[in-house]
Design an enzyme around this catalytic site. Structure first.
Site, short mmCIF file in Angstrom:
data_model
loop_
_atom_site.label_atom_id
_atom_site.label_comp_id
_atom_site.label_asym_id
_atom_site.label_seq_id
_atom_site.Cartn_x
_atom_site.Cartn_y
_atom_site.Cartn_z
N HIS A 1 -7.38 -4.39 -5.48
CA HIS A 1 -6.25 -3.47 -5.55
C HIS A 1 -6.74 -2.09 -5.94
O HIS A 1 -7.60 -1.94 -6.80
CB HIS A 1 -5.22 -3.93 -6.61
CG HIS A 1 -4.61 -5.26 -6.34
ND1 HIS A 1 -5.19 -6.44 -6.73
CD2 HIS A 1 -3.45 -5.60 -5.71
CE1 HIS A 1 -4.44 -7.45 -6.35
NE2 HIS A 1 -3.38 -6.98 -5.74
N LEU B 1 -8.03 -1.00 -9.33
CA LEU B 1 -7.21 -1.55 -10.39
C LEU B 1 -7.57 -2.99 -10.72
O LEU B 1 -7.48 -3.42 -11.87
CB LEU B 1 -5.72 -1.49 -10.00
CG LEU B 1 -5.15 -0.10 -9.75
CD1 LEU B 1 -3.68 -0.20 -9.35
CD2 LEU B 1 -5.29 0.78 -10.99
N SER B 2 -7.97 -3.75 -9.72
CA SER B 2 -8.40 -5.13 -9.97
C SER B 2 -9.40 -5.52 -8.89
O SER B 2 -9.44 -4.92 -7.82
CB SER B 2 -7.22 -6.11 -9.98
OG SER B 2 -6.66 -6.24 -8.69
N ALA B 3 -10.21 -6.52 -9.21
CA ALA B 3 -11.29 -6.89 -8.30
C ALA B 3 -11.70 -8.33 -8.53
O ALA B 3 -11.42 -8.93 -9.58
CB ALA B 3 -12.50 -5.97 -8.50
#
Length: 409
Positions: free
Chosen positions: A62, A70-72
């Site tokens: 994201h 933002l995220s992974a």
């Protein structure tokens, strides 16, 4: 369970990945190895080619409007090392803070077994929705997920035998202590002025006592109470990037003028670290500490000296000056240096050089990281770093003396 992409090719790649982690000593425990071999990583990043899904790099899941991740799906080596730190046993109640793609939650569920319970929370609704689909695809739909502020934990399912924070945390909030069962373990990547260490903490007498600290660089934890990192880009096109912590901001315009002046380059006479991993924490003890990343094109063009590592390195910055560690030579002839720019360059170069030489005298010491209640006097600590809820104490313990050989009769 949908396993359309979990082909023989994917299974072989998963085996190759885990074999490499084992060979390099990143995976040491059999339960973690078994979980990594069992959970199909690629199902949490649908559409990503299998070689990339089973590579050693993190994969962004994201981004925000500006393109910030933002995220992974985190790099598998970091996941494996943190799971080894956490030491989840069958039947454990586990809380994960920072769901990401759901892959780590699936590994936790595998480790906790059918008698255990895993709850994973994330502040991003989109991340939780994606994670739920991935968990269902991989056969771990029973993992509980919730949209929540991880800084508050998840009181509804407390207490927990294990708490894993999957993102970089600036502090250890009270909720994590309140929701950890007696004898439980918290593993959190703790951010210390631009340096991050994943630390396994136990709680005793109101103090978080750390062990097994390892270097890492995960995404920062997000939430209303979290302290943000700040990034400054110098030059157009970019020549240098600086990253600060502790809500400390830098003036890009003032620092850009430092690029126009001459470089102060000092060599320390100290060889770079090998297996010793606390050099950057010697610099993190400085309020001026920051992370410095010279642009590779600027280095190739001779505009800046390369940093200690290709991904940057520790340094320091004032209002209009900055400095960072560099190196020259290879093997036993390698040497640490300091590159400094701006009006304060000589003073910053001297400051970092002194720190490097001090580190050299303690390079074989063992690092311990504890977290005490705020404003606690800690005269025995090597350094302290104040936070909102804790005071972080860093201790360097010298190695035991080498025993003298026993005289022959």
């Amino acid at each position: 369970m949908v396993i359309s992409r979990d082909s023989a090719s994917a299974e072989a790649m998963r085996g190759t990945l885990v074999d490499a982690l084992r060979r390099h000593g990143i995976v040491s425990g059999e339960p973690v190895e078994e979980a990594l071999r069992a959970v199909p990583r690629h199902l949490f990043v649908p559409g990503v080619p299998l070689p990339r899904a089973y590579g050693h790099e993190a994969i962004t899941a994201h981004r925000d409007e500006s393109g910030t991740t933002l995220s992974a799906l985190p790099e598998p080596g970091l996941v494996a090392a943190m799971l080894d730190q956490l030491d989840v046993r069958p039947g454990h109640r586990v809380l994960e803070i920072g769901t990401g793609t759901g892959y780590t939650a699936a590994l936790l569920a595998r480790l906790a077994g059918p008698e255990g319970r895993v709850t994973s929370v994330d502040i991003l609704p989109g991340a939780v929705a994606v994670a739920r689909r991935g968990l269902a695809r991989a056969g771990y739909g029973h993992v509980e997920t919730a949209v929540a502020d991880g800084l508050l934990g998840h009181a509804e399912r407390a207490p927990y035998d294990r708490v894993l924070v999957s993102a970089g945390a600036w502090d250890l909030p009270p909720a994590w202590a309140d929701q950890l069962a007696p004898g439980g373990v918290l593993v959190a990547p703790l951010r210390l002025r631009g340096v991050t260490r994943s630390v396994a903490f136990t709680r005793r007498d109101g103090v978080w006592r750390g062990r097994a600290a390892l270097s890492c660089a995960p995404l920062p934890l997000r939430g209303p109470g979290e302290v943000a990192e700040h990034r400054v880009v110098l030059g157009d096109p970019p020549v240098l990037r600086l990253r600060t912590d502790d809500d400390r901001t830098l003036d890009a315009a003032a620092l850009e003028s430092a690029l126009d002046g001459p470089e102060t380059l000092v060599w320390t006479g100290v060889r770079p670290p090998g297996g010793e991993s606390h050099l950057d924490l010697h610099l993190a003890a400085l309020p001026e500490c920051c992370r410095v990343l010279p642009d590779l094109d600027a280095v190739r063009a001779g505009l800046l000296t390369a940093a200690l590592h290709p991904w940057g390195g520790p340094g320091a910055a004032t209002a209009d000056s900055f400095a960072y560690l560099t190196r020259r030579g290879i093997g036993t002839s390698a040497e640490l240096g300091v590159s400094a720019h701006g009006p304060d360059a000589p003073a910053l170069a001297d400051l970092l050089t002194t720190r490097v030489r001090t580190w050299h005298t303690t390079r074989h010491h063992t690092l311990h990281i504890n977290a005490h209640p705020p404003n606690t006097p800690l005269p025995d600590a090597t350094w302290t770093i104040p936070k909102h809820h804790t005071t972080i104490a860093l201790h360097l313990t010298p190695p035991p003396p080498t025993p003298l050989p026993t005289p022959k009769p």
